[in-house]
Design a protein around this motif. Structure first.
Motif, short mmCIF file in Angstrom:
data_model
loop_
_atom_site.label_atom_id
_atom_site.label_comp_id
_atom_site.label_asym_id
_atom_site.label_seq_id
_atom_site.Cartn_x
_atom_site.Cartn_y
_atom_site.Cartn_z
N ILE A 94 40.84 34.73 32.03
CA ILE A 94 40.23 33.43 31.73
C ILE A 94 40.18 32.59 33.00
O ILE A 94 39.18 31.93 33.28
CB ILE A 94 41.01 32.72 30.61
N LYS A 95 41.27 32.64 33.76
CA LYS A 95 41.34 31.96 35.04
C LYS A 95 41.65 32.98 36.11
O LYS A 95 42.59 33.76 35.99
CB LYS A 95 42.41 30.87 35.02
N ASP A 96 40.85 32.99 37.15
CA ASP A 96 41.03 33.96 38.22
C ASP A 96 42.42 33.78 38.85
O ASP A 96 42.79 32.68 39.27
CB ASP A 96 39.95 33.74 39.28
N PRO A 97 43.23 34.87 38.87
CA PRO A 97 44.58 34.75 39.47
C PRO A 97 44.56 34.28 40.91
O PRO A 97 45.53 33.67 41.39
CB PRO A 97 45.15 36.17 39.35
N ALA A 98 43.47 34.54 41.62
CA ALA A 98 43.41 34.11 43.02
C ALA A 98 43.39 32.59 43.14
O ALA A 98 43.73 32.04 44.20
CB ALA A 98 42.17 34.70 43.68
#
Length: 322
Positions: free
Chosen positions: A312-316
């Motif tokens: 859902i949210k880019d880990p980067a």
């Protein structure tokens, strides 16, 4: 002044007679002086009526023969006719002027009264209408503001409207699912040679029917194409008579034959549903196909059911300690 000859009693031109150097009377002044001595009153204006009288007096002078007497009388009567015309004209003018003034004077009060009455009536009507409007406004109850929620609550409910936060009734959900299971979504590429926006609808229908004929129908369900809808994104939505027909076309061999007949770059898109998995370790390799297979095996899910997985949210973009 140009004088033309209008008589025939003399052979001499009229101009020579008027300008006779031996004549005693040479102009208006000498003519008036001569007549004042014998026939007219000195100082009185010389009108046609006075000249008429002078002619008649001259005709009574001694030594005038019959021809000259008749000539003077004839001239006098002509002057009399002119006199009567002038008198009649002056009388007509005077009478007309008096009549006009009398009529205007007579009708002016009536016209003034009519205009005054019309003005009063107009004011009365305006005042009456204004008073009526004021009384109507006073008789109305004071307006109270209505809240938007009250307006919505008072509106009749739409039986087909689903309120926010509420789920479909079971019968609606089942009917909606049944319709979707009878549909097949074809997604051709934008540069497909036969399935694009420039091709006529009839050509598209013929091509799809030919592709369905290539599907092996031995031991298969009854394939009946009910409708074809062209979507805005160049997709084509096919609806069949039952869900078994859709499942039969999706069989690998039938699917390959169907798409081969359509030609070009075209795929059959399955319906995907988004599922949120909480507490998934951020070390999970979502790009590895084996990750999806392991999830399907461990949860007893049919192979190929999970199309893809993403965060859902880019880990980067997460903070280092998150």
């Amino acid at each position: 002044m140009h004088l033309s000859k209008t008589t025939r009693s003399s052979r001499l031109p009229l101009k020579e007679i008027i300008n006779d150097p031996e004549a005693e009377i040479k102009d208006v002044a000498t003519a008036r002086t001569f007549l004042d001595q014998l026939y007219t009153i000195q100082g009185e204006p010389a009108t046609l009526e006075h000249i008429l009288h002078v002619l008649f007096y001259i005709s009574q002078s001694k030594g005038i023969n019959n021809t000259l007497h008749s000539a003077i009388h004839a001239t006098a009567y002509l002057v009399k006719d002119l006199t009567m015309s002038e008198v009649a004209k002056s009388i007509t003018t005077a009478v007309s002027s008096k009549i006009k003034n009398s009529v205007i004077a007579a009708i002016s009060p009536q016209i003034a009264n009519i205009l005054s009455a019309a003005e009063k009536l107009e004011k009365t009507n305006k005042n009456t209408a204004l008073e009526g409007m004021k009384n109507h406004i006073k008789s109305q109850p004071p307006a109270t503001p209505t809240l938007y929620r009250d307006v919505l609550a008072a509106s009749p409910a739409n039986p087909n409207h689903i309120l926010l936060g509420k789920c479909l009734a079971p019968e609606y959900a089942m009917a909606h699912t049944a319709i979707k299971e009878q549909q097949l979504l074809i997604d051709p590429s934008s540069n497909h040679p036969l399935l694009n926006n420039t091709v006529t609808r009839e050509s598209t229908i013929d091509l799809i029917k030919q592709a369905l004929e290539m599907v092996d129908q031995i031991d298969g369900p009854n394939l009946q194409l009910r409708s074809i809808a062209q979507l805005c994104n160049n997709g084509i939505l096919l609806k069949f008579n039952n869900q078994e027909a859709v499942a039969w076309i999706k069989e690998p061999a039938n699917k390959m034959a169907f798409l081969a007949k359509l030609g070009g770059d075209v795929v059959i898109k399955d319906r995907h549903y988004t599922i949120v998995i909480p507490f998934l370790p951020i070390l999970t390799d979502t790009d590895n196909p084996d990750t999806l297979h392991d999830m399907e095996n461990e949860n007893n899910i049919l192979q190929g059911s999970i199309a893809r997985i993403k965060w859902i949210k880019d880990p980067a973009k997460c903070t280092p300690n998150q």
